[in-house]
Structure formats: structure tokens, C-alpha cells
Design an enzyme around this catalytic site. Structure first.
Site, PDB file in Angstrom:
ATOM      1  N   LYS A 245      46.271  45.736  37.388  1.00  0.00           N
ATOM      2  CA  LYS A 245      44.896  46.237  37.277  1.00  0.00           C
ATOM      3  C   LYS A 245      44.530  47.206  38.398  1.00  0.00           C
ATOM      4  CE  LYS A 245      41.904  43.206  38.794  1.00  0.00           C
ATOM      5  NZ  LYS A 245      41.153  43.670  39.974  1.00  0.00           N
ATOM      6  N   THR A 246      44.838  46.828  39.656  1.00  0.00           N
ATOM      7  CA  THR A 246      44.422  47.645  40.805  1.00  0.00           C
ATOM      8  C   THR A 246      45.083  49.019  40.756  1.00  0.00           C
ATOM      9  OG1 THR A 246      44.224  45.615  42.094  1.00  0.00           O
ATOM     10  CG2 THR A 246      44.235  47.673  43.314  1.00  0.00           C
TER      11      THR A 246
ATOM     12  N   ASP B 254      34.903  46.678  38.813  1.00  0.00           N
ATOM     13  CA  ASP B 254      36.076  45.807  38.895  1.00  0.00           C
ATOM     14  C   ASP B 254      35.642  44.347  38.731  1.00  0.00           C
ATOM     15  OD1 ASP B 254      38.714  45.142  39.242  1.00  0.00           O
ATOM     16  OD2 ASP B 254      38.671  45.246  41.417  1.00  0.00           O
ATOM     17  N   GLU B 255      36.559  43.478  38.285  1.00  0.00           N
ATOM     18  CA  GLU B 255      36.287  42.040  38.104  1.00  0.00           C
ATOM     19  C   GLU B 255      35.019  41.837  37.266  1.00  0.00           C
ATOM     20  OE1 GLU B 255      38.461  40.002  38.815  1.00  0.00           O
ATOM     21  OE2 GLU B 255      39.562  40.604  40.610  1.00  0.00           O
TER      22      GLU B 255
ATOM     23  N   GLN C 255      40.102  34.866  32.673  1.00  0.00           N
ATOM     24  CA  GLN C 255      40.025  34.451  34.070  1.00  0.00           C
ATOM     25  C   GLN C 255      38.575  34.355  34.558  1.00  0.00           C
ATOM     26  OE1 GLN C 255      43.313  35.952  36.781  1.00  0.00           O
ATOM     27  NE2 GLN C 255      43.465  37.482  35.163  1.00  0.00           N
TER      28      GLN C 255
ATOM     29  N   ARG D 179      49.557  31.899  38.463  1.00  0.00           N
ATOM     30  CA  ARG D 179      49.833  32.245  39.874  1.00  0.00           C
ATOM     31  C   ARG D 179      51.325  32.203  40.156  1.00  0.00           C
ATOM     32  NH1 ARG D 179      46.328  35.115  40.058  1.00  0.00           N
ATOM     33  NH2 ARG D 179      46.117  34.524  37.884  1.00  0.00           N
TER      34      ARG D 179
END
Length: 666
Positions: free
Chosen positions: A35-36, A214-215, A245, A599
Site C-alpha cells: 500500500k505505502t 491513508d488507512e 482490517q 502478521r
């Protein structure tokens, strides 16, 4: 990295997301899908496509995330090219907006922003003025209730004349008189400023023609209102997030913002990022099998080019102590045999209480660790209160412990009296406890204060006798102490949410269970127990170098990744949490488990216990109902007895002895 290389490094859906500059865009970025990289490449691409930097706004949730995004964009473009782009947090954006319009809302442009300590100071003064010094409304609790009220748009109390409502109204009135706002006001007033002033709104829409968020799954209603007023007629808004998420509903995040994006912004382009660069396919297939049981979600399926990897171990344990011992043995094997750095390993859990046993076992085995996103078990407020009482019973000279507990819970000894006792002890070179027994000091107090101190001193002496009795059951004594203090009700009064009440009460139960276990295996009495706790806290300070095994709640784990993960205590009542059915948050609990699973990069172990100690008794547990939803093809189910009786294979034994020889020779 140059912008050309940046685009070449993207896969086709990532490139499509980075190149879609105009109109509303929703980028559904699954866990570990880069994503980043997409966000920063998109901003860099806009700059090279002659979009003026001053027209670009990128909003995120933390200063750390904003700084990282700014640095990465800067490294992808020519020097100075991105300087005029606004990359900031929601609160920082609101400050900029309010500097241009807050005068229209009845404030001066030179308003100040109150930090939490400023807020607590003001609330403390208001509470004392309204209620008197001995009242028990905690400023921290009042602050949280006021914050929740501001974000929900409702008064904090159940009734119109509730005490907290009066404190709320006075707090808000005095804040405004001081020409100050708090962090919640920043959002509320910015929305009001844009809503009530079309000219101001148009000006900000002209300034920020291109908006990125973002997020996005973590946004609340106020933040969504703000965005909708900032987006102009061109509708150039791009949001990045993952509904799978969305795990902060309890904090006000509204998942409908991402689920209903097309309702807010018409004709939106939706791009899914599903190629995962983090985990093996077995881990991803397991996560996919779980999360598809959420009915209200956007369909996406994670996959990877990293191969299938090992099956996920699902291990049943007889109890939490055995679970902790076994996880530690696995970590030691990972480190010594597989040569894994401790930094590669994480232990994840649903609730903070689950960290106590793991912290103890890690310390006992000299394994460095770091607690991420939480306090050490022994640093929690309720634990320090209980240990403070025990320390005072053992040593009346311990001023720090006495000052901690003398008004916890409140017992009619006000802060003014405590301050006088402290000063008297300094002037006469004695302990505070001695001062409380000194007739000269007592003569300076009111009859009411004298009686309250006399009761406290008598109470301390009574428990001191038990604490110093050889062989006395100090765990049972502490059980009685908690009941006499009615400490559980005190905790409830000073918690902000039902979840916090539950968590703190479980912490107390966990401490008492640990104390009972220590009493059964040690003959050193209460002094020995307090010494062992002090030594563990000292060891923690030594280990606090950011190195070692990560101990982390699943909420704090979002955005992180580890080659080896252990998810412990996955039982009904813990995950999903016992309140999830009545609160209608079972889907969010499932998303939390999904976050935990994703994770792991290479090795994942999930464990549960047949029983757990609660208040000295072993209570039965059931495996998480989520286990029924996991793809059995990806799981290897086993139990502790099977693992303990399995012989070490020849390769393992050879490796082990070779490493022992190597260690000895070096």
C-alpha cells in the site's frame, strides 16, 4: 528511487492505482500488498504529471506515518519538487483550516490548543470547585467521557442533569473563555467552519484539488464529514484502506465509510490489491478462509508468489502455564537451532492480561523482549496500587507506596491533608507514616481528618501483622484486602469503557493467580514475592533497548510483520471476546484474528488452553468458535502431549549437538 523505477516496480493493479489520478478512487489494499509504495508512487507521479504540489493533500492518522510518507515521496522526485504538497494528520489539517475561519465561530485567530495535561488540569480545577476535594470523579475519566460525547454528538451523562454533564458544560465554557480548543474541538470546529461558511469551503476546495486518505477504514463520522466538504466538484479523492482490517470500531471508526464509498462519491473507480508480498500461501489461504465468513465486506482474495510454506500448527494445551513454557521452548529452539534472531519472533494475544505469564517466562529464560503498544503487566495502574499496599505493609518507611495508596480508593483523607503530612515529615525528618502517628501533626487537623487518618493507620497495622507472619498465605491475604477495599467497584468507577473495566479486573485476577502460584512453590513469603517482582521490573529496564521477541496485542500489531508468530490463548470468551455477541461486534473480532494471522511471514502457530486459572481456581475453556471457519487443509492440529512425546529426529539431534560443540569451542 526515480519515479520511472517506482512505476516499473509496481504490479499491474498497483500501477493502475498509481496512475488513476482523476475522479473518486478506492484502493482496497489487502494486508501486505504494498500500500505505502502505491501511495507514494501515486503522489510522485502526480508531481511529474504537472499537478502543482500545492494542490495535493495527503492525510493520515499519525505524525510518524505522515513524516515517513513525506520522506519517501521526497526521495522519488527532484529536490524541492514536493515541498509544497501538504502531507499531514487530520488534526494538523484542522488547525490550518481553523486559522482561516475560527473568528467566525466566536474564537480569536490566536487560539491555543490544549494538550491532555492542560485538559486534565482544567478539569481537576472544575471538579474541585463543583464537588469539593474529597469527591471521586477522576479528571481522566471525565476527559474520556467528554471526548466520547464530542465525537458522538451527545451529552456524556445518562440524564440531562448528570454531574458529568455539568462538568462538561463548565469545561467547554471555560475553554472558550480561555480562547482554547482541545483535540476533539479541532475536528468539530473545522467541520462547523466549512459547513457554515460556503466561501471558506470553496477556498479550501480550490486549494486542495487532489486529496488522498491513508488507512481510510479507520476514519470516523466527523472525519468523513470533513472530507466530503473538502472534496470539490471534480471529486479528485483517492482513499486507501482495507475493510478486512477495520478493528477500531470501539474507538469510533466507522467501517461503513469504506463499505459505502460509492454512495458518498459517485462513479468511483475501485481497484483491488491482492498480491501479498509478506506471507506464504498457506498463511494467506488460512486468512482468506476465515475472513470470508464476514457478510458485510468487499470480496478480495490474498495470494503470494512466495510458495506454499509450512502448514499452520493449531496446538491445544492443558493450561496457560504449560502453554507459556512450551512457547518459550519453541522460541529457544528457533534461536539456538534455526539461528533466528529474537527480533524475528512475535507473541500475539487478544488481551493485555495474557502478557503476564509470557513476560515472566521470557525473563526467567533471559530472553530479551519488547512490549509493543502496551504497558508491562507490573506497570499497570491497578497492579501498582495492589503492590503499593503490600510494600507498605512490609515497610512503613516506604513513602512512595504510602502516598500512592492513602487515597486509593478515597477514604476521606484529602490532598490538602496529604500535602501537610508530607511537609511535616520533611520538616521533622521522619517517614510520612510516622507523621500520621504524630500527635503534634494530628493536632493541626480537623476532627474529621484525624478520624480518617486513625482508621487508615489501624488498617495498615492490622495487615502488617499478617504480612510479617512466617508462613502466612499472602495471596489469600491480598484476596481479603481487595474485598475490604471494595477495589473492584473503585476500578469500575474510574474506567472509561466496559472493556477497560473488564481488562483491569482481569489484570487483578491474573496478579492474584500469579501470587497464589508463587506462594505454592516458594517459601520466601511476601518479602520474597515483592523482591521477585522488583527484580523482574529491573530486568525489564535492562531489556528496554528495542531488541528481542515482540510481545504485542493484535490491535497494536496492525501494520507490522514477523517471520515467526505465535498467537496464544485463542479461546471462546477471549477471541471472540465474551461481549462480542451482545455488542454485535463478532465481525470485528474475526477481523482482529485475521489481522493476527496476516502478521506472519513464514511460520505461524496458534494455541489454546483447556483450562485457565481464575481467582485461584482452574476454570475450563473452549477452543475459539473461529476454528470451525479455518480451512483444515492448511492446518496441522496437535496437542501438548503429542508434541512432548515425539522423539527428536536425527537431523534435529545432529544439528543440536553440532551447535553445542561450536558454542563450546568458541
Amino acid at each position: 528511487m526515480s519515479i520511472k523505477k517506482g512505476f516499473l516496480a509496481l504490479n499491474p493493479p498497483q500501477r493502475a492505482a498509481a496512475e488513476q489520478i482523476y475522479g473518486p478512487v478506492l484502493i482496497l489494499a489487502g494486508a501486505g500488498t504494498g500500500k505505502t509504495r502505491v501511495v507514494t508512487t501515486r503522489i510522485a507521479g502526480m508531481l511529474y504529471n504537472e499537478v502543482p504540489a500545492s494542490q495535493i493533500l495527503a492525510v493520515t492518522f499519525t505524525n510518524k506515518a505522515a513524516n515517513e510518507m513525506r520522506e519517501r515521496v521526497s526521495s522519488m522526485v527532484d529536490p524541492g519538487m514536493s515541498e509544497d504538497a501538504t502531507i499531514c494528520t487530520f488534526h494538523s489539517l484542522c488547525v490550518r483550516i481553523l486559522r482561516t475561519c475560527i473568528e467566525r465561530l466566536g474564537y480569536k485567530r490566536t487560539f491555543s490548543i490544549y494538550t491532555q495535561s492542560d485538559q486534565l488540569g482544567l478539569l481537576r480545577r472544575i471538579i474541585v470547585r463543583k464537588l469539593g476535594k474529597d469527591e471521586s470523579l477522576e479528571p481522566k475519566l471525565a476527559n474520556m467521557l467528554i471526548s466520547q460525547a464530542k465525537n458522538s454528538g451527545q451529552m456524556p451523562g445518562d440524564q440531562e442533569d448528570a454531574l458529568i454533564n455539568e462538568v462538561y458544560r463548565t469545561y467547554q465554557k471555560e475553554l472558550k473563555a480561555l480562547n482554547a480548543v482541545d483535540f476533539d474541538d479541532l475536528l468539530i470546529l473545522a467541520v462547523r467552519g466549512l459547513e457554515e461558511n460556503p466561501d471558506v469551503r470553496k477556498e479550501w476546495q480550490r486549494r486542495f484539488r487532489f486529496i488522498m486518505v491513508d488507512e481510510f477504514q479507520d476514519t470516523n463520522n466527523l472525519q468523513m464529514q470533513l472530507l466530503r466538504m473538502l472534496v470539490g466538484e471534480e471529486q479528485n479523492i483517492c482513499v486507501v484502506g482495507d475493510d478486512d482490517q477495520s478493528i477500531y470500531g470501539w474507538r469510533g471508526a466507522d467501517i461503513s465509510n469504506i463499505l459505502d464509498f460509492e454512495r458518498f462519491f459517485k462513479n468511483a473507480t475501485v481497484i483491488k490489491l491482492e498480491e501479498n508480498y509478506r506471507s506464504t500461501n498457506r498463511i494467506l489461504r488460512l486468512a482468506n478462509s476465515l475472513i470470508r465468513h464476514n457478510m458485510t465486506r468487499r470480496e478480495k482474495t490474498l495470494w503470494s508468489n512466495l510458495g506454499d510454506g509450512e502448514k499452520i500448527r493449531l496446538v491445544s494445551m492443558p493450561d496457560a502455564e504449560t502453554e507459556a513454557d512450551w512457547v518459550i521452548s519453541e522460541i529457544l529452539e528457533c534461536h539456538r537451532i534455526d539461528r533466528r534472531p529474537y527480533d524475528d519472533i512475535a507473541i500475539l494475544f487478544r488481551m493485555n492480561t495474557q502478557s503476564r505469564l509470557m513476560e515472566e517466562r521470557l525473563r526467567e529464560n533471559d530472553i530479551p523482549y519488547k512490549l509493543i503498544g502496551g504497558q508491562s503487566f507490573y506497570e499497570r495502574r491497578e497492579i501498582k496500587d495492589i503492590l503499593g499496599y503490600l510494600a507498605l505493609f512490609m515497610n512503613h518507611e516506604d513513602d512512595v507506596s504510602l502516598l500512592r495508596v492513602i487515597a486509593t480508593p478515597p477514604r476521606g483523607i484529602g490532598q490538602g491533608t496529604i500535602a501537610l503530612a508530607t511537609q511535616f515529615s520533611i520538616d521533622h525528618q521522619m517517614s510520612v507514616f510516622e507523621a500520621l502517628n504524630d500527635m503534634e501533626f494530628l493536632a493541626t487537623l480537623t476532627k474529621r481528618a484525624q478520624n480518617a487518618i486513625e482508621e487508615f493507620v489501624s488498617f495498615v497495622h492490622r495487615y502488617t501483622d499478617s504480612a510479617h507472619t512466617t508462613g502466612a498465605n499472602y495471596a489469600a491475604m491480598t484476596d481479603e484486602l481487595m474485598k475490604e477495599l471494595n477495589y473492584s467497584d473503585y476500578v469500575k468507577k474510574n474506567c472509561k469503557t466496559p472493556e477497560e473495566v473488564d481488562s483491569r479486573r482481569k489484570n487483578i485476577a491474573e496478579l492474584l493467580d500469579g501470587m497464589h502460584a508463587h506462594f505454592e512453590k516458594s517459601k520466601k513469603g511476601l518479602r520474597g514475592y515483592l523482591d521477585s517482582v522488583a527484580l523482574m521490573q529491573d530486568k525489564e529496564k535492562e531489556d528496554d533497548q528495542g531488541q528481542g521477541v515482540s510481545l504485542i496485542t493484535m490491535h497494536a500489531a496492525k501494520g507490522l510483520e514477523f517471520p515467526v508468530c505465535f498467537i496464544i490463548g485463542v479461546e471462546d470468551g477471549i477471541l471472540p471476546h465474551s461481549r462480542s455477541v451482545e455488542e454485535g461486534s463478532r465481525d470485528e473480532e474475526r477481523r482482529l484474528f485475521y489481522v493476527g494471522i496476516t502478521r506472519a511471514k513464514e511460520d505461524l502457530t496458534i494455541s489454546w488452553c483447556h483450562s485457565r486459572r481464575r481467582y485461584g481456581d482452574n476454570l475450563p475453556c473452549q477452543p475459539s468458535s473461529f476454528f470451525k471457519e479455518l480451512d483444515k487443509e492448511e492446518v496441522e492440529e496437535t496437542d501438548h502431549d503429542t508434541l512432548a512425546s515425539a522423539p527428536a529426529d536425527d537431523d534435529f539431534a545432529t544439528d543440536y549437538f553440532e551447535q553445542m560443540k561450536s558454542m563450546l569451542s568458541s
